[in-house]
Structures are given as C-alpha cells and as structure tokens.
Design a protein around this motif. Structure first.
Motif, short mmCIF file in Angstrom:
data_model
loop_
_atom_site.label_atom_id
_atom_site.label_comp_id
_atom_site.label_asym_id
_atom_site.label_seq_id
_atom_site.Cartn_x
_atom_site.Cartn_y
_atom_site.Cartn_z
N ILE A 55 0.84 -1.21 0.00
CA ILE A 55 0.00 0.00 0.00
C ILE A 55 0.87 1.26 0.00
CG2 ILE A 55 -1.92 -1.17 1.18
CD1 ILE A 55 -1.14 0.63 3.66
N GLY A 89 2.39 4.51 5.08
CA GLY A 89 3.33 4.79 3.98
C GLY A 89 4.78 4.64 4.40
N HIS A 141 -4.08 0.52 10.39
CA HIS A 141 -4.33 -0.67 9.56
C HIS A 141 -5.70 -0.69 8.88
CE1 HIS A 141 -0.81 -1.90 11.79
NE2 HIS A 141 -0.59 -2.80 10.84
O1 F6P Z 1 4.35 -1.57 4.34
C1 F6P Z 1 2.99 -1.50 4.55
C2 F6P Z 1 2.68 -0.95 5.91
O2 F6P Z 1 1.27 -0.93 6.08
C3 F6P Z 1 3.27 0.42 6.23
O3 F6P Z 1 2.55 1.49 5.67
C4 F6P Z 1 3.26 0.41 7.72
O4 F6P Z 1 4.25 1.30 8.24
C5 F6P Z 1 3.61 -1.01 8.05
O5 F6P Z 1 3.22 -1.78 6.92
C6 F6P Z 1 2.94 -1.57 9.26
O6 F6P Z 1 3.45 -2.84 9.44
P1 F6P Z 1 2.80 -3.92 10.41
O7 F6P Z 1 1.52 -4.38 9.79
O8 F6P Z 1 3.82 -4.99 10.49
O9 F6P Z 1 2.54 -3.22 11.70
#
Ligand code: F6P
Length: 323
Positions: A128, A172, A253
């Motif tokens: 994303i 991001g 999320h």
């Molecule tokens: O790389 C996609 C992403 O959603 C980023 O935008 C965000 O910083 C990271 O993953 C969050 O990661 P996780 O789901 O491991 O907390």
C-alpha cells in the motif's frame, strides 16, 4: 518450467488475491502445476505448501488480505535462513517462484538468488506504500488511498461543523505517496511527508491565514514516517502557535483491509499473468511492474536499492491547490 510456486510476503495489500487468481489461471492455461506457499518466507522455510487449482481461487478477486497469508520474517536476512528456504524450494521441486510483496521481500529474494542456485524468482510489487522502484503503482495502493480519501471526507464533515483543525495520519512508512495522493483528492490544506522538512512555523501561519479569510476547517494529512503516531507531537507544536480546536486521527491498519478497488484488481490480474509469462520466457531475478501503462521488468536488486521518488507534477498540484 513445469512446476511453480507463489507466495505473499510482508504487509498484505488489497489486490493480492486478484494477482494469485490470475497467476493460477495463467499457469493452468500453460499446463504448469502451481502450488501456494503459506505465510510468506516463514512458510517457505518450512515448505508449507498447498496445491492451487481453479477451486482454491474461485470467488477471491473481491477479497482484501491474502488467501495465502503472509509474514515478516527477519530470518531471511541470515544466510542460514536463506539456505533453509533454498533447500525447501528443492524439496518442493519448484522450477519457478512468484513472490508478491515489497522492498523487504525483494531484498530477501535477491540475497537468496546470490546464495543458492535455486528456482527462477519473479517479484510482483504489492504494497500500500507504493514505494517500490520499477513500477508506477503497487498492488494495494489505490485501495488504501481511496480508504484515506473516504476518511478525510468524513472527517471534513465534522471538522467543518466544529470549525476544527484535524491531523489525519496515513500509512506509507518512509514514503509520502499515500499522503500526497489522498491529500490532493481529499482537498487537504497541508501535508507532512518524510521526503520534505516539516516547517511548523510556516504551516501554522498558513493555517491561521486560511481561517482568517473564512475557512471553516483545515485538514493536515501526515505521512506516518518511521514512527507512527508523530501527528500527536505535530498537533501539540502547532497548537502552541494557534488558538484552534484540533484533533488527531491515526488511520493505521484500517487502510490495509477491505475489498480492492477496480484499479487494484486490474493491476493484480495484469501482473499475475505477467509473472507467469516472465517465468515461461526464461526470466529470473526480476520484478514485473507497470510503467506508463506497459508491463515492465526490473532487476530485483534495483527495486530496493533505488529510491522511487514522488511524482513532481503531483507534488506541484498539491502546492498549487493548497495556496
Ligand atoms: O508496508 C505496509 C505498511 O502498512 C506500512 O505502511 C506500515 O508502516 C507497516 O506496513 C505496518 O506494518 P505492520 O503491519 O507490520 O505493523
């Protein structure tokens, strides 16, 4: 090329299922056997696979997430971890492997190719964040950006009603692609992105001027950067300068889930087919992407070694509209 595998790794992204579906259909059309590796690199190391046929991919094009599940596995940055994966690939008897994921996934795949004489590896950009060099758009970006725009629209209603300043933090990681495009589409007054220095005094003054000339609300879109939650500190610093009622919303999320948009379904489908065709053409160690509306092939190393930069024309659009 007789038997191939497919996996999703790193953060899930809407449209990954459309890509899996397209890859399976393309593989079957070419009489290839295709298996799904579950839970990304974690499943790969343990040869955790399931057969894929038309049945498994039925009715999944509209689903967010990934039917294969995913993981972030730091073991892949160790030689032992990669050798374990190489031996699992051999045990599974794979001639080719399609990896849908982001920078970390492709970094791992490049290291694996350097360490072992293994199956042909083809990457597909799914993130994303849209931060992968070698493609204009990554699978999942459009859905996440639309989710952010929807949130901005809703928050604008309440901001306008209370004459408030809102900070809306989008995902991001270290890139501002989501903030830039959702900021333009949501009519944000200001934007904070990792690519640029945050000038609090200047931003505060512009927001103050906006309210002075009759604005009834202001939205600052903030890209999370390396430390999600940065909006709270920014809001506090701006509050010290402005006497405005302000609130912070961190989307988090929420932006990663939900049904993929048309764009992500089409991109996922296009790249799923392109990945299988790349394997059939004898390619390896590259990522299929879309540049200027055409399928492209970029060496895996370049996808994480080179930095994808923001589209300058779009940056200018934001500047002009926020004046
Ligand atoms: O790389 C996609 C992403 O959603 C980023 O935008 C965000 O910083 C990271 O993953 C969050 O990661 P996780 O789901 O491991 O907390």
């Amino acid at each position: 090329m007789k038997r191939i595998g497919i996996l999703t790794s790193g953060g899930d992204a809407p449209g990954m299922n459309a890509c899996i579906r397209a890859a399976v259909r393309a593989a079957l059309a070419h009489d290839l056997t295709i298996v799904g590796i579950r839970r990304g690199y974690t499943g790969l190391a343990g040869a955790d696979m399931i057969p894929l046929s038309r049945t498994e991919i039925r009715n999944i094009i509209h689903l967010g997430g990934t039917i294969l599940e995913t993981s972030r596995n730091p073991d892949f940055y160790t030689k032992d971890g990669r050798l374990q994966a190489a031996s699992a690939i051999e045990r599974m008897d794979l001639d080719g492997l399609i990896l849908i994921g982001g920078e970390g996934t492709f970094h791992g795949a490049s290291l694996l190719a350097a360490d072992a004489d293994t199956a042909a590896l083809i990457g597909v950009p799914g993130s994303i964040d849209n931060d992968i060099y070698g493609t204009d758009y990554c699978i999942g970006f459009d859905t996440a950006a639309n989710c952010a725009v929807d949130a901005i629209d809703r928050i604008r209603d309440t901001a306008r009603s209370h004459e408030r300043l809102f900070f809306i933090e989008v995902m991001g990681r270290t890139s501002g692609f989501l903030a830039l495009e959702s900021g333009i589409a949501g009519g944000a007054e200001e934007m904070v992105i990792p690519e640029e220095e945050t000038l609090v005094a200047r931003m505060s003054e512009r927001i103050r001027r906006g309210f002075a000339i009759g604005k009834k609300s202001a939205i600052v879109v903030v890209a999370e950067g390396k430390t999600p939650g940065i909006s709270f500190d920014l809001a506090r610093r701006i509050k010290e300068r402005l006497d405005l009622d302000s609130r912070v919303v961190v989307l988090g999320h929420l932006q990663r889930g939900g049904p993929p948009t048309l764009r992500d379904r089409v991109l996922g489908s296009t790249l799923g087919i392109a990945a299988v065709e790349a394997l059939l053409d004898g390619r390896s160690g590259c990522m299929v992407g879309e540049v200027g509306g055409k399928v492209s092939h970029t060496p895996l190393e370049e996808t994480w070694q080179k930095k994808k930069t923001l589209n300058e024309d779009l940056r200018r659009v934001f500047t002009v509209l926020s004046e």
